[in-house]
Design an enzyme around this catalytic site. Structure first.
Site, PDB file in Angstrom:
ATOM      1  N   GLU A 158      66.011 -36.366  73.834  1.00  0.00           N
ATOM      2  CA  GLU A 158      67.232 -36.579  73.051  1.00  0.00           C
ATOM      3  C   GLU A 158      67.982 -37.845  73.488  1.00  0.00           C
ATOM      4  O   GLU A 158      69.189 -37.815  73.712  1.00  0.00           O
ATOM      5  CB  GLU A 158      68.149 -35.352  73.149  1.00  0.00           C
ATOM      6  CG  GLU A 158      67.476 -34.069  72.698  1.00  0.00           C
ATOM      7  CD  GLU A 158      68.420 -32.860  72.659  1.00  0.00           C
ATOM      8  OE1 GLU A 158      69.434 -32.884  73.380  1.00  0.00           O
ATOM      9  OE2 GLU A 158      68.145 -31.931  71.901  1.00  0.00           O
ATOM     10  N   GLU A 183      62.556 -27.822  70.023  1.00  0.00           N
ATOM     11  CA  GLU A 183      63.353 -26.742  70.604  1.00  0.00           C
ATOM     12  C   GLU A 183      64.060 -26.016  69.475  1.00  0.00           C
ATOM     13  O   GLU A 183      64.636 -26.645  68.589  1.00  0.00           O
ATOM     14  CB  GLU A 183      64.464 -27.267  71.536  1.00  0.00           C
ATOM     15  CG  GLU A 183      63.998 -28.025  72.754  1.00  0.00           C
ATOM     16  CD  GLU A 183      65.179 -28.515  73.620  1.00  0.00           C
ATOM     17  OE1 GLU A 183      66.311 -27.999  73.473  1.00  0.00           O
ATOM     18  OE2 GLU A 183      64.959 -29.431  74.426  1.00  0.00           O
TER      19      GLU A 183
END
Ligand SMILES: *[C@@H]1O[C@H](CO)[C@@H](O)[C@H](O)[C@H]1NC(C)=O
Ligand SMILES: *[C@@H]1O[C@H](CO)[C@@H](O)[C@H](O)[C@H]1NC(C)=O
Length: 330
Positions: free
Chosen positions: A124, A267
């Site tokens: 991220e 995720e």
């Protein structure tokens, strides 16, 4: 050990509820992956973790680094692996020699004993809260790792990618999805590279965060029970934010010129503590809906068929930063 056993038992029960035998989950029905994080003060013996994964038909894992301890336990297991390169190594990886060294030490040295499929370059890195710190280094690191994999002769089966937070794209409706204007250039460059190298786009989608971030978010829309829906253009209806968010990404990819780019959910999950909406009851409701959806292989309005999904995660991690919220360790 109790939390992991509980979770695995829970996953097995949910798969059964969804009409899927856990033993067959690895083959095609529900191709479930999990994230294996390690920010815990008390680590389980990795060989025990691997044994329990296999016993529960979970044949894909995603790690956040390439620590030889868990990687060693995955050798000869038949479990497909995504290794990670942490954000603080991105700058180093933007020099090709370092990327070559990483691939030599953490990929090719294991030979066929490691079923390596993906290398996650950064985690991220374009989160708004990082203030653009990894903006310059992420794409060069991605390109160097793929080049090093190619030159080591494993680039056909091992693909480099970058797991991204769902805040890299925006859109009031799924059909209006586009990359965040401040990173549109770098995202477009990145997805074209992924497309050219057969690599997937990896995105983390958390309906829990939609609720957490806005008191006005329609509660039922976070789940899969059809309690609330939204309308997109052309009479298309979405009954859950997970699908709506996924299709917002699909629209953004189309706008960036790579409409067919493969998407992996790196995720997805629901926390069990640390917030008024983080508890086992709501987590179960979420996973129950998600796994039933996956078992049907229905996909979304814009991408029908099987989804590639990694649950987050195997463990409560008591050393994680709670900057994002107290739920983060659960
Ligand atoms: C291999 O991965 C480990 C664990 O993530 C890391 O500490 C190490 O620096 C990597 N090796 C190279 C040569 O980059
Ligand atoms: C980002 O900027 C904010 C505000 O200036 C600051 O508080 C925060 O520490 C910065 N974060 C990083 C990762 O640099």
């Amino acid at each position: 050990m109790a939390p992991l056993l509980r979770l695995l038992a829970g996953v097995a029960a949910l798969l059964l509820a969804a009409g899927v035998s856990p033993a067959s989950a690895s083959s095609s029905a529900v191709d479930l992956g999990v994230n294996w994080g390690s920010q815990c003060t008390h680590q389980l013996d990795p060989s025990e973790v691997v044994r329990m994964l296999k016993a529960n038909g979970i044949m894909k894992v995603k790690l956040f680094d390439a620590d030889p301890w868990p990687v060693g336990a995955l050798l000869d297991s038949g479990i497909e692996v995504m290794l990670g390169i942490p954000n603080d190594m991105l700058e180093a990886m933007s020099s090709y020699g370092n990327a070559e060294d990483w691939v030599a030490e953490n990929a090719t040295s294991y030979g066929d004993r490691l079923k390596l499929r993906y290398v996650a370059v950064g985690n991220e890195p374009f989160l708004k809260s990082y203030n653009g710190s990894f903006m310059e280094t992420t794409v060069p690191a991605l390109k160097n790792i793929q080049k090093a994999l190619d030159e080591a002769g494993i680039g056909d089966t091992v693909k480099a990618t970058v797991p991204l937070n769902a805040d890299v794209y925006v859109g009031d409706k799924p059909s209006e999805g586009k990359f965040r204007p401040d990173i549109d250039g770098v995202m477009t460059n990145m997805v074209k590279f992924m497309h050219d190298h057969g690599a997937p786009f990896v995105v983390n989608i958390y309906p829990f965060l939609s609720l957490y971030q806005s008191d006005n978010f329609p509660f039922e829309f976070a789940f899969f029970d059809g309690g609330r829906s939204i309308q997109d253009n052309g009479g298309v209806s979405y009954s859950n934010v997970f699908d709506a968010n996924y299709d917002t990404l699909v629209s953004a990819l189309k706008k960036a010129g790579v409409p067919g780019l493969k998407v992996i959910i790196g995720e997805v999950g629901w926390p069990t503590d640390g917030n008024k909406n983080a508890n086992p009851k709501l987590a179960r409701r979420f996973y129950d809906g998600l796994l039933k959806k996956m078992a049907k292989n229905e996909g979304t309005h814009l991408r029908q068929g099987k989804m590639d999904v990694y649950l987050f995660g195997l463990f409560d991690e008591d050393m994680k930063s709670i900057a994002p919220g107290n739920f983060e360790r659960h």
